[in-house]
Enzyme design. Structure first.
Site, PDB file in Angstrom:
ATOM      1  N   ALA A 192       0.814  -1.215   0.000  1.00 32.69           N
ATOM      2  CA  ALA A 192       0.000   0.000   0.000  1.00 32.69           C
ATOM      3  C   ALA A 192       0.850   1.269   0.000  1.00 32.69           C
ATOM      4  O   ALA A 192       0.429   2.296  -0.523  1.00 32.69           O
ATOM      5  CB  ALA A 192      -0.956  -0.001   1.192  1.00 32.69           C
ATOM      6  N   THR A 193       2.031   1.211   0.565  1.00 32.53           N
ATOM      7  CA  THR A 193       2.903   2.394   0.529  1.00 32.53           C
ATOM      8  C   THR A 193       3.197   2.766  -0.918  1.00 32.53           C
ATOM      9  O   THR A 193       3.047   3.927  -1.324  1.00 32.53           O
ATOM     10  CB  THR A 193       4.234   2.123   1.276  1.00 32.53           C
ATOM     11  N   GLN A 251      -6.368  -1.169   5.351  1.00 30.95           N
ATOM     12  CA  GLN A 251      -6.960  -1.827   6.526  1.00 30.95           C
ATOM     13  C   GLN A 251      -8.365  -2.342   6.237  1.00 30.95           C
ATOM     14  O   GLN A 251      -8.945  -3.025   7.081  1.00 30.95           O
ATOM     15  CB  GLN A 251      -7.033  -0.835   7.699  1.00 30.95           C
ATOM     16  N   HIS A 293      -0.795  -7.962   3.486  1.00 34.39           N
ATOM     17  CA  HIS A 293      -0.319  -8.463   4.775  1.00 34.39           C
ATOM     18  C   HIS A 293      -1.146  -8.048   5.988  1.00 34.39           C
ATOM     19  O   HIS A 293      -0.857  -8.457   7.105  1.00 34.39           O
ATOM     20  CB  HIS A 293       1.169  -8.142   4.977  1.00 34.39           C
ATOM     21  N   THR A 340       9.126  -7.356 -12.975  1.00 36.54           N
ATOM     22  CA  THR A 340       8.608  -8.720 -13.116  1.00 36.54           C
ATOM     23  C   THR A 340       7.597  -9.018 -12.010  1.00 36.54           C
ATOM     24  O   THR A 340       7.858  -8.740 -10.837  1.00 36.54           O
ATOM     25  CB  THR A 340       9.768  -9.735 -13.035  1.00 36.54           C
ATOM     26  N   CYS A 369       3.770   4.172  16.660  1.00 38.64           N
ATOM     27  CA  CYS A 369       3.214   3.769  15.384  1.00 38.64           C
ATOM     28  C   CYS A 369       4.181   3.865  14.225  1.00 38.64           C
ATOM     29  O   CYS A 369       4.255   2.979  13.399  1.00 38.64           O
ATOM     30  CB  CYS A 369       1.962   4.559  15.072  1.00 38.64           C
TER      31      CYS A 369
HETATM   32  C1  LIG Z   1      -0.147  -0.773   6.598  1.00 40.18           C
HETATM   33  C2  LIG Z   1      -0.712   0.419   5.944  1.00 40.18           C
HETATM   34  C3  LIG Z   1      -0.061   1.026   4.855  1.00 40.18           C
HETATM   35  C4  LIG Z   1       1.258   0.528   4.334  1.00 40.18           C
HETATM   36  O1  LIG Z   1       1.073  -0.684   3.657  1.00 40.18           O
HETATM   37  P1  LIG Z   1       2.346  -1.553   3.208  1.00 40.18           P
HETATM   38  O2  LIG Z   1       1.730  -2.611   2.357  1.00 40.18           O
HETATM   39  O3  LIG Z   1       2.928  -2.084   4.480  1.00 40.18           O
HETATM   40  O4  LIG Z   1       3.257  -0.672   2.459  1.00 40.18           O
HETATM   41  C5  LIG Z   1      -0.670   2.114   4.280  1.00 40.18           C
HETATM   42  N1  LIG Z   1      -1.828   2.596   4.725  1.00 40.18           N
HETATM   43  C6  LIG Z   1      -2.486   2.054   5.775  1.00 40.18           C
HETATM   44  C7  LIG Z   1      -3.777   2.620   6.215  1.00 40.18           C
HETATM   45  C8  LIG Z   1      -1.946   0.946   6.416  1.00 40.18           C
HETATM   46  O5  LIG Z   1      -2.569   0.423   7.449  1.00 40.18           O
END
Ligand SMILES: *Cc1c(COP(=O)(O)O)cnc(C)c1O
Length: 391
Positions: free
Chosen positions: A73-74, A181, A203, A242, A328
């Site tokens: 997500a980052t 989330q 994850h 890839t 956090c």
């Molecule tokens: C964990 C989280 C991220 C980061 O996700 P990653 O897959 O670890 O990079 C971004 N936004 C929220 C709201 C998250 O809880």
């Protein structure tokens, strides 16, 4: 030695054994590159990627071509925010987001400010939810993007996505949501909620780390994003590299399981959370952070008066693994920007606990954790009291 009870499911979750089993053959036997179109090894990997892409697209009412795999997500947030900013810079340079967003949204926005963009960080109410009138007032003629998270990673609060989406669509402004989330836990519908871009990760929902996706709307409107990684032109040119087949297979399996378990799991987690809150409420000077019901089922975030946050965590760490409002962003010792945005004092923001209850937690564990928190708080308070008396 037994390990502490894991109650930090907003940080990450274990890979479900069924997810692991689905992934394993793709490391060794079916190891082909999904882009190898000339032989069976490539076709096998491509078929597995295709299946996972369909599962993830269906989970949010999108089509498979709209799913762009990323490392998590980052990366998806960076691609959405910087990618839109770069692609739409001629139309405007104003972005709206929220003070309580994850740093993976806040920091790309801060970066864009250094390039000349203007960002409005909307405040939230005491319950952690944005006020739609404040959003309305923040729109400008040059607003190109609104980014509001689906579910908060600290206080679990759910933002009114459908209402925000409708307001953005009326004004032809793109709407991005960080749903890291939320995926697999609450209903997500990119059509019904008028979402143009959505960040996902595996994850937090019992999938592997290092894989996620960005949903990029392809029709009505067709959203353009400037790629942030250049190379082989994978993923419709938006994200080269890839494809990581085993992780993608695991992501698909994790989402599939989460959807099929969602109703049952949400009921169970809600009741565990109520159990925990009920037990802890016997303490005086304890506050719930965030909206009482409009939140993720497995999330409880509390502040406790009259104790030192660091001493509290220290007292708990052999029994339970969880995080506090100051821990956090791992290395930071500043109070949580989310809790201070709710209007919590610095000391209450420090003395906070975030419980993330998940698939593998039991009612017995919740009882044990509640008992331990109560006894640690009571002993910290009485030691403060006795040190005052002895002075
Ligand atoms: C964990 C989280 C991220 C980061 O996700 P990653 O897959 O670890 O990079 C971004 N936004 C929220 C709201 C998250 O809880």
């Amino acid at each position: 030695m037994s390990r502490p009870i894991y109650l930090d499911c907003h940080a990450t979750t274990p890979v479900d054994p069924q997810v692991m089993a689905a992934m394993l053959p793709y490391f060794t036997e079916y190891f082909g590159n999904p882009s190898s179109i000339n032989h069976q090894y490539g076709w096998e990997a491509e078929a597995a990627v295709k299946q996972a892409r369909e599962i993830i697209a269906n989970a949010i009412n999108a089509t498979p071509v709209e799913i762009i795999f990323t490392s998590g997500a980052t990366e998806a947030n960076n691609l959405a925010i910087k990618g839109v900013a770069e692609a739409y810079v001629e139309q405007g340079q104003h972005i709206i987001t929220v003070a309580t967003e994850h740093n993976a949204v806040i920091d790309p926005c801060k970066y864009l400010e250094t390039l000349g963009f203007t960002v409005t960080y909307l405040p939230v109410g005491e319950d952690g939810i944005i006020d739609l009138k404040t959003l309305e007032a923040a729109f400008r003629d040059d607003t190109i993007l609104v980014s509001v998270m689906a579910a908060n990673n600290e206080i679990g609060v759910l933002q009114p996505l459908a209402a925000i989406g409708a307001m953005c669509r009326d004004r032809r402004i793109l709407f991005h949501t960080d749903a890291a989330q939320a995926i697999g836990k609450i209903p997500l519908d990119v059509e019904g909620m008028h979402i143009d871009l959505m960040s996902l990760t595996a994850h937090k929902v019992y999938g592997p780390k290092g894989i996620g996706a960005l949903y990029v709307r392809r029709r009505q409107p067709r959203v353009a994003i400037a790629p942030q990684l250049h190379g082989g032109g994978h993923e419709r040119g938006m994200r080269s590299g890839t494809l990581y087949t085993p992780q993608i297979v695991g992501f698909g399996k994790a989402v599939e399981m989460a959807l099929s378990l969602q109703e049952e799991e949400n009921q169970r987690l809600t009741s565990l959370r109520q159990q925990l809150w009920q037990r802890l409420s016997s303490l005086s000077g304890i506050y719930l952070n965030g909206h009482p019901t409009q939140r993720l089922p497995g999330n409880l975030n509390i502040s406790i008066e009259g104790v030192d946050g660091a001493a509290l965590l220290l007292g708990l760490q052999s029994t339970v693994a969880l995080s506090s409002g100051s821990a956090c962003s791992s290395t930071s010792t500043a109070p949580s920007h989310v809790l201070t945005a709710l209007g919590r004092s610095e000391s209450l923001a420090y003395a906070s606990l975030r419980f993330g209850i998940g698939r593998f937690n039991t009612s017995e564990e919740i009882d044990l954790v509640a008992e331990t928190v109560i006894s640690v708080v009571e002993s910290l308070r009485s030691s403060i009291l006795s040190s005052r008396i002895s002075r």
